[in-house]
Each structure stands twice: as structure tokens, then as C-alpha cells.
Design a protein around this motif. Structure first.
Motif, PDB file in Angstrom:
ATOM      1  N   LEU A  46       0.828  -1.206   0.000  1.00  0.00           N
ATOM      2  CA  LEU A  46       0.000   0.000   0.000  1.00  0.00           C
ATOM      3  C   LEU A  46       0.866   1.260   0.000  1.00  0.00           C
ATOM      4  CD1 LEU A  46      -2.777  -1.059   2.547  1.00  0.00           C
ATOM      5  CD2 LEU A  46      -3.137  -0.524   0.138  1.00  0.00           C
ATOM      6  N   ASP A  47       1.945   1.203   0.777  1.00  0.00           N
ATOM      7  CA  ASP A  47       2.838   2.350   0.851  1.00  0.00           C
ATOM      8  C   ASP A  47       3.506   2.616  -0.504  1.00  0.00           C
ATOM      9  OD1 ASP A  47       4.166   4.385   2.530  1.00  0.00           O
ATOM     10  OD2 ASP A  47       5.979   3.243   2.031  1.00  0.00           O
ATOM     11  N   ASP A  48       3.877   1.533  -1.195  1.00  0.00           N
ATOM     12  CA  ASP A  48       4.522   1.680  -2.498  1.00  0.00           C
ATOM     13  C   ASP A  48       3.565   2.219  -3.559  1.00  0.00           C
ATOM     14  OD1 ASP A  48       6.863   0.744  -1.441  1.00  0.00           O
ATOM     15  OD2 ASP A  48       6.561  -1.332  -2.104  1.00  0.00           O
ATOM     16  N   GLU A  49       2.294   1.819  -3.464  1.00  0.00           N
ATOM     17  CA  GLU A  49       1.337   2.164  -4.508  1.00  0.00           C
ATOM     18  C   GLU A  49       0.630   3.499  -4.249  1.00  0.00           C
ATOM     19  OE1 GLU A  49      -1.197  -1.212  -4.546  1.00  0.00           O
ATOM     20  OE2 GLU A  49       0.171  -2.421  -5.776  1.00  0.00           O
ATOM     21  N   TYR A  50       0.795   4.063  -3.055  1.00  0.00           N
ATOM     22  CA  TYR A  50       0.101   5.312  -2.735  1.00  0.00           C
ATOM     23  C   TYR A  50       0.835   6.508  -3.338  1.00  0.00           C
ATOM     24  CZ  TYR A  50      -1.919   9.164  -0.148  1.00  0.00           C
ATOM     25  OH  TYR A  50      -2.521  10.345   0.188  1.00  0.00           O
ATOM     26  N   ASP A  51       0.075   7.377  -3.937  1.00  0.00           N
ATOM     27  CA  ASP A  51       0.625   8.593  -4.532  1.00  0.00           C
ATOM     28  C   ASP A  51      -0.096   9.782  -3.905  1.00  0.00           C
ATOM     29  OD1 ASP A  51       1.611  10.667  -6.016  1.00  0.00           O
ATOM     30  OD2 ASP A  51       0.941   9.917  -7.972  1.00  0.00           O
ATOM     31  N   ASP A  52       0.620  10.523  -3.049  1.00  0.00           N
ATOM     32  CA  ASP A  52      -0.027  11.604  -2.314  1.00  0.00           C
ATOM     33  C   ASP A  52      -0.354  12.800  -3.201  1.00  0.00           C
ATOM     34  OD1 ASP A  52       2.498  12.496  -2.756  1.00  0.00           O
ATOM     35  OD2 ASP A  52       3.019  12.814  -0.639  1.00  0.00           O
ATOM     36  N   GLU A  53       0.080  12.779  -4.456  1.00  0.00           N
ATOM     37  CA  GLU A  53      -0.227  13.875  -5.367  1.00  0.00           C
ATOM     38  C   GLU A  53      -1.435  13.576  -6.256  1.00  0.00           C
ATOM     39  OE1 GLU A  53       3.240  14.862  -7.559  1.00  0.00           O
ATOM     40  OE2 GLU A  53       4.385  15.527  -5.791  1.00  0.00           O
ATOM     41  N   SER A  54      -1.967  12.367  -6.168  1.00  0.00           N
ATOM     42  CA  SER A  54      -3.104  11.974  -7.011  1.00  0.00           C
ATOM     43  C   SER A  54      -4.357  11.817  -6.148  1.00  0.00           C
ATOM     44  CB  SER A  54      -2.812  10.649  -7.725  1.00  0.00           C
ATOM     45  OG  SER A  54      -1.671  10.768  -8.538  1.00  0.00           O
ATOM     46  N   HIS A  55      -5.500  12.042  -6.783  1.00  0.00           N
ATOM     47  CA  HIS A  55      -6.773  11.836  -6.095  1.00  0.00           C
ATOM     48  C   HIS A  55      -6.978  10.338  -5.860  1.00  0.00           C
ATOM     49  CE1 HIS A  55     -11.081  11.840  -5.253  1.00  0.00           C
ATOM     50  NE2 HIS A  55     -10.984  13.154  -5.066  1.00  0.00           N
ATOM     51  N   VAL A  56      -7.599   9.990  -4.762  1.00  0.00           N
ATOM     52  CA  VAL A  56      -7.764   8.586  -4.417  1.00  0.00           C
ATOM     53  C   VAL A  56      -8.582   7.835  -5.460  1.00  0.00           C
ATOM     54  CG1 VAL A  56      -9.852   8.994  -3.033  1.00  0.00           C
ATOM     55  CG2 VAL A  56      -8.404   7.019  -2.513  1.00  0.00           C
ATOM     56  N   LEU A  57      -9.516   8.511  -6.145  1.00  0.00           N
ATOM     57  CA  LEU A  57     -10.320   7.836  -7.160  1.00  0.00           C
ATOM     58  C   LEU A  57      -9.470   7.366  -8.342  1.00  0.00           C
ATOM     59  CD1 LEU A  57     -13.507  10.115  -7.306  1.00  0.00           C
ATOM     60  CD2 LEU A  57     -13.244   7.890  -6.205  1.00  0.00           C
ATOM     61  N   GLY A  58      -8.332   7.977  -8.540  1.00  0.00           N
ATOM     62  CA  GLY A  58      -7.470   7.575  -9.649  1.00  0.00           C
ATOM     63  C   GLY A  58      -6.433   6.543  -9.264  1.00  0.00           C
ATOM     64  N   GLN A  59      -6.341   6.205  -7.987  1.00  0.00           N
ATOM     65  CA  GLN A  59      -5.324   5.253  -7.522  1.00  0.00           C
ATOM     66  C   GLN A  59      -5.948   3.852  -7.429  1.00  0.00           C
ATOM     67  OE1 GLN A  59      -2.507   6.654  -4.526  1.00  0.00           O
ATOM     68  NE2 GLN A  59      -3.731   8.541  -4.336  1.00  0.00           N
ATOM     69  N   HIS A  60      -6.157   3.244  -8.589  1.00  0.00           N
ATOM     70  CA  HIS A  60      -6.883   1.976  -8.660  1.00  0.00           C
ATOM     71  C   HIS A  60      -6.126   0.841  -7.979  1.00  0.00           C
ATOM     72  CE1 HIS A  60      -9.750   3.934 -11.252  1.00  0.00           C
ATOM     73  NE2 HIS A  60      -8.787   4.298 -12.107  1.00  0.00           N
ATOM     74  N   ASP A  61      -4.804   0.773  -8.171  1.00  0.00           N
ATOM     75  CA  ASP A  61      -4.024  -0.303  -7.542  1.00  0.00           C
ATOM     76  C   ASP A  61      -4.069  -0.176  -6.016  1.00  0.00           C
ATOM     77  OD1 ASP A  61      -3.385  -1.305 -10.008  1.00  0.00           O
ATOM     78  OD2 ASP A  61      -1.447  -0.277 -10.124  1.00  0.00           O
ATOM     79  N   PHE A  62      -3.983   1.060  -5.533  1.00  0.00           N
ATOM     80  CA  PHE A  62      -4.001   1.291  -4.082  1.00  0.00           C
ATOM     81  C   PHE A  62      -5.360   0.894  -3.479  1.00  0.00           C
ATOM     82  CE2 PHE A  62      -5.088   4.028  -0.489  1.00  0.00           C
ATOM     83  CZ  PHE A  62      -4.022   3.777   0.377  1.00  0.00           C
ATOM     84  N   THR A  63      -6.446   1.343  -4.104  1.00  0.00           N
ATOM     85  CA  THR A  63      -7.772   1.034  -3.556  1.00  0.00           C
ATOM     86  C   THR A  63      -8.097  -0.453  -3.686  1.00  0.00           C
ATOM     87  OG1 THR A  63      -8.764   1.694  -5.676  1.00  0.00           O
ATOM     88  CG2 THR A  63      -8.714   3.333  -3.892  1.00  0.00           C
ATOM     89  N   ALA A  64      -7.579  -1.117  -4.751  1.00  0.00           N
ATOM     90  CA  ALA A  64      -7.797  -2.560  -4.906  1.00  0.00           C
ATOM     91  C   ALA A  64      -7.080  -3.320  -3.795  1.00  0.00           C
ATOM     92  CB  ALA A  64      -7.313  -3.027  -6.279  1.00  0.00           C
ATOM     93  N   ALA A  65      -5.858  -2.908  -3.472  1.00  0.00           N
ATOM     94  CA  ALA A  65      -5.106  -3.557  -2.395  1.00  0.00           C
ATOM     95  C   ALA A  65      -5.784  -3.318  -1.039  1.00  0.00           C
ATOM     96  CB  ALA A  65      -3.671  -3.040  -2.369  1.00  0.00           C
ATOM     97  N   ALA A  66      -6.296  -2.100  -0.840  1.00  0.00           N
ATOM     98  CA  ALA A  66      -6.997  -1.791   0.408  1.00  0.00           C
ATOM     99  C   ALA A  66      -8.270  -2.627   0.534  1.00  0.00           C
ATOM    100  CB  ALA A  66      -7.332  -0.306   0.470  1.00  0.00           C
ATOM    101  N   TRP A  67      -8.951  -2.829  -0.584  1.00  0.00           N
ATOM    102  CA  TRP A  67     -10.167  -3.633  -0.575  1.00  0.00           C
ATOM    103  C   TRP A  67      -9.854  -5.093  -0.244  1.00  0.00           C
ATOM    104  CZ3 TRP A  67     -14.871  -4.231   0.343  1.00  0.00           C
ATOM    105  CH2 TRP A  67     -15.678  -5.202  -0.259  1.00  0.00           C
ATOM    106  N   ALA A  68      -8.719  -5.596  -0.713  1.00  0.00           N
ATOM    107  CA  ALA A  68      -8.305  -6.969  -0.396  1.00  0.00           C
ATOM    108  C   ALA A  68      -8.077  -7.117   1.105  1.00  0.00           C
ATOM    109  CB  ALA A  68      -7.038  -7.331  -1.173  1.00  0.00           C
ATOM    110  N   VAL A  69      -7.433  -6.107   1.710  1.00  0.00           N
ATOM    111  CA  VAL A  69      -7.208  -6.146   3.164  1.00  0.00           C
ATOM    112  C   VAL A  69      -8.545  -6.112   3.901  1.00  0.00           C
ATOM    113  CG1 VAL A  69      -6.241  -4.881   5.131  1.00  0.00           C
ATOM    114  CG2 VAL A  69      -4.921  -5.080   3.000  1.00  0.00           C
TER     115      VAL A  69
END
Length: 478
Positions: A296-319
Motif C-alpha cells: 500500500l505504501d509503495d502504490e500510494y501517490d499523495d499527489e493523485s486523487h484517491v479515485l485515480g489510484q486503482h491499484d491502491f484502492t484494490a489492495a486496500a479492498w483486499a485487506v
């Protein structure tokens, strides 16, 4: 650890950890409104888990029922309860009144919660230690036998079919009253009483199943057995989702409702097939979460809106999906049922069934009624006589000893409170008696609950004061 390593693993429920504490959650959230909602939810959960609050709500509903029953609104309210509504699906037609829906339908969820608590105690609670549980369980047998015998003695040659009405103890009501005693009752005494009340529930359920059913329909009984077999298959297949059990449980209830066996017992049966284990390897969970945290830390981009961070939200959903499965189905069912049962279903049941009519009735006739006398004496006298008597015999013969920090004063106090029979007693009375007889029985049940509560609290306070006074007069140790 990959996702397949997380699934289909047996773990004892005693290893389960509590949910993330509210302060840990709020430390990750910037929005004050979200933090406030989480704090409110935590407070609400603490409030709804308070047994004394749940008992108070049920008492309020019963008092409201008595007022309505003796007011001009009684006839209108009674008509609403007796109005039938029907459901049809092809050749199948199903009709039920609102009162039946509450007593036979919604109360199934209450019985399911009772079954969940019984299975929990048998898995990780007092009932898993036969030696520790034996004394209160045997005392419960005395607490069931004595009230039944007293009732039968008073009603010899009369309405003997109502013998089971005073045998039950309302555990939620009684624990709520007992909580008013604070530290005057030792924790070990509360455990003794809880184990006794659980055994009491088991005996009452058996009595309900054996003696208060209707004419048996063999075809529907066979269909009920098929539904039970379906629950067994789900359990053997290690299905950890509650949804399939719920679907089969509804089918089981419908079959039992038409079979002549009391339909609420479907809730107990369903509870006993719910898995008590998690499908998550808890010993590997921390390592897997650490790995997922790095991802999650690797895939998070603090400069992008969360709706555009598909890999991050998919990993969070798995958790999130994995964490949802940490709690076994039995625990999830208990969490889902507790608040609705204690704050909606039981108050509704109390309001519908505590409608005692005294307007126009002869109070002396009710007092002289053998049914009312048998129910009242069975609960107020029979419960303490049976519980104390069996406990005294077993302890004095040396077969058992009282638990540590439990004394005879406290045994007497909780035995008196065993006469607080409300939910199950009213349910049995409705099955055992005619409408005219039921009114007398309900009067006795309510009076017995009030007297048992008042006498139990008074005795506990007096006994504690005498004990403290006696200790104060003792000479100091040399």
C-alpha cells in the motif's frame, strides 16, 4: 502470504483479537466529522451492550403494554395485532398475524442469539469445563423441577398443562437487575448464575420442543430434517459466509412453522451449525498485513486523487475483505443480532404479550385463581428452593464445592432472582393456556418478576450490610 494462504484455516475463537481501537482509527483520519461518527458508533456499541439498559427497555415496554391494555386504545391495538397478512408464491400461500409474526418469527432471532451464546459458552466459556459447570447446571435442574412441582401441587386436578410456565429464568432481565448490586455480587457469583441460567435455557427449550408443539405433520418434519441436513453440509464444507446459513435457516423456519414443532427452535438449530472458527490463519495475519502495508505504501501517490489510484484502492479492498473474515461466523452473528434482539425484538415481544387486562376484572378472583397462584409460587418460592436445595446437597455431601469468592449469602441472592421469568414464561403461557387463563398467568409472571427482583435486591443489600458490620466487629489479628 498470498490470499490463498489466508483462507480455509481453522483457528480457535479464543485467539481472536478485538477490532481496531477507536483511537487507532481516528489517528489515521483527518476529517473531524468522520472521527466524530466513529466515536459516536463506539459509544452506541457500548450502550447497546449494557445488559441493564436492555433490561430497562424491556421493562418499559411491558409497563407500556399494561397501560395500553387498560386504556380505551386496547381494542384498536388488539385488532392490529390480530390482523392477518398473507404471502403467496405460486401454489404456496402463507398467512400470519402480526402477533404470530412477532412470537413465532422475530422471536426466532432471540432463540438464535440464545443458541449462539450457548455454543460460545460450550466452545470457550464455562460450559467447556464440565467440572466447573456441573454444579450450577445441576442447580438449574432443581430450579426447574421445584417450580413445576409446586405448580402441579397447587393445580392438582386442574390446569396441570401449564406446569412449565414458572420454570424459566429470563437471563437478560435477571442479569440487568443483578448489575444494580455492583460489587456486592462477586464476579464468580455472576458466572455461576450465568451458567445456571444458560442450563435453564437449555431445559426450557427442550420442554418447549417436547411438550408445547402442535399436531405433528410428518411431511413438514421430513422437510425440516432435510433443511437441517443442508445446514450440516454447509458446516462440513467449511462455508464461512453467513448468507447461505441464513437462506437455509429461513427455509428451516418455514418448514418447522408448518410441521407442528415450535418454529422458534429453528433459531437454536441454526446457531449450532454456525462455524466457531475463522477462515483466516491468525498466526500468519500480522506478517501478511505487514506485507500488504508495504504494498500500500509503495502504490500510494499523495499527489493523485484517491479515485485515480486503482491499484491502491484494490489492495486496500483486499485487506478489508480478509479482515472481515477474521471474526468467525458465530461471532459475526452475535454482533449482528445483539442490538436488534435486545432493543427491538424483545421490547416488541414484551409489548405484545404483557397486555394484562385488569380493568373490569375481579382482583380477588385473579388472586384466588390456582393458575396465578401456581405460577407465582412456583417462580418466587420454587426457584430459590430448587436452586439452593440442590446446591446445598451437592456441596454438603462433598461432591462439589462452591467456586472461589462465592458464599452462601450470594447463592441465596441469585437464587431468589432466578424467579425473574419473563420472556420464556410468557411464551410458554401463551402456548399452554386459553386466553382467559393466559391473562391470570401473565399477571402472576409479572408480579413474580417484580417480587423476585425486589426481594433479591433487598436481601443482597441487607446480607452485605450484616457481613460488613460483622467484619467490623472482629478483633484485629495479633
Amino acid at each position: 502470504m498470498d490470499k490463498t494462504n489466508v483462507d480455509k484455516t481453522n483457528v480457535d475463537t479464543s485467539e481472536l483479537q478485538n477490532e481496531t481501537p477507536i483511537d487507532a482509527l481516528t489517528s489515521m483520519i483527518d476529517e473531524p466529522a468522520v472521527v466524530h461518527r466513529l466515536e459516536q458508533r463506539s459509544e452506541l456499541e457500548r450502550f447497546t451492550s449494557d445488559s441493564s439498559v436492555a433490561a430497562a427497555v424491556m421493562v418499559f415496554a411491558a409497563i407500556a403494554a399494561v397501560f395500553v391494555a387498560n386504556s380505551p386504545a386496547y381494542e384498536a391495538v388488539h385488532e392490529v395485532f390480530e390482523a392477518p397478512f398473507s404471502l403467496g408464491l405460486g401454489p404456496f400461500a402463507f398467512s400470519i398475524t402480526l402477533e404470530q409474526f412477532i412470537n413465532d418469527g422475530l422471536m426466532t432471532l432471540f432463540f438464535m442469539l440464545v443458541g449462539v451464546e450457548l455454543k460460545y459458552e460450550m466452545t470457550v466459556g464455562q460450559l467447556r469445563h464440565p467440572k466447573q459447570a456441573a454444579l450450577p447446571m445441576l442447580a438449574a435442574v432443581g430450579g426447574v423441577a421445584a417450580p413445576a412441582l409446586i405448580y402441579l401441587a397447587i393445580n392438582a386436578g386442574g390446569a396441570t398443562h401449564g406446569w412449565a410456565t414458572p420454570i424459566a429464568t429470563d437471563i437478560a432481565f435477571a442479569i440487568g437487575v443483578m448489575s444494580l448490586l455492583g460489587d456486592r455480587i462477586a464476579p464468580e457469583t455472576k458466572i455461576f448464575f450465568q451458567t445456571l441460567a444458560i442450563a435453564d435455557d437449555i431445559l426450557a427449550i427442550v420442554v418447549l420442543a417436547l411438550f408445547y408443539g402442535q399436531t405433528i405433520d410428518v411431511m413438514w418434519v421430513a422437510a425440516s430434517l432435510a433443511a437441517v441436513f443442508g445446514l450440516w453440509l454447509l458446516s462440513r464444507a467449511r462455508v464461512y459466509s453467513l448468507k447461505p446459513y441464513t437462506v437455509v435457516g429461513i427455509i428451516l423456519w418455514f418448514c418447522m412453522y408448518n410441521s407442528g414443532i415450535h418454529a422458534t427452535l429453528a433459531g437454536v438449530i441454526l446457531a449450532f451449525f454456525l462455524p466457531v472458527r475463522s477462515d483466516v490463519r491468525l498466526d500468519d495475519l500480522r506478517g501478511w498485513l505487514h506485507t500488504e502495508g508495504v504494498k500500500l505504501d509503495d502504490e500510494y501517490d499523495d499527489e493523485s486523487h484517491v479515485l485515480g489510484q486503482h491499484d491502491f484502492t484494490a489492495a486496500a479492498w483486499a485487506v478489508e475483505r480478509v479482515m472481515h473474515h477474521v471474526r468467525p461466523p458465530l461471532q459475526r452473528a452475535e454482533r449482528n443480532l445483539s442490538a436488534p434482539v435486545n432493543f427491538i425484538i424483545l421490547p416488541l415481544f414484551a409489548f405484545v404479550n404483557a397486555q394484562v387486562r385488569v380493568v373490569g376484572a375481579d382482583p380477588m378472583a385473579i388472586l384466588a385463581d390456582p393458575i396465578a397462584q401456581g405460577v407465582f409460587a412456583g417462580a418466587v418460592l420454587g426457584k430459590p428452593i430448587g436452586i439452593i436445595g440442590i446446591t446445598f446437597i451437592l456441596v454438603k455431601t462433598g461432591l462439589f464445592s462452591l467456586p472461589e469468592h462465592v458464599n452462601w449469602r450470594q447463592i441465596v441472592a441469585v437464587s431468589i432472582m432466578g424467579g425473574i421469568g419473563f420472556t420464556m414464561s410468557i411464551l410458554i403461557a401463551g402456548l399452554a393456556f386459553s386466553p382467559a387463563e393466559t391473562n391470570a398467568a401473565k399477571c402472576a409472571i409479572l408480579a413474580a418478576a417484580v417480587v423476585s427482583s425486589a426481594v433479591g435486591l433487598l436481601y443482597a443489600h441487607i446480607a452485605d450490610a450484616v457481613s460488613r458490620c460483622g467484619r467490623g466487629k472482629r478483633p484485629a489479628a495479633q
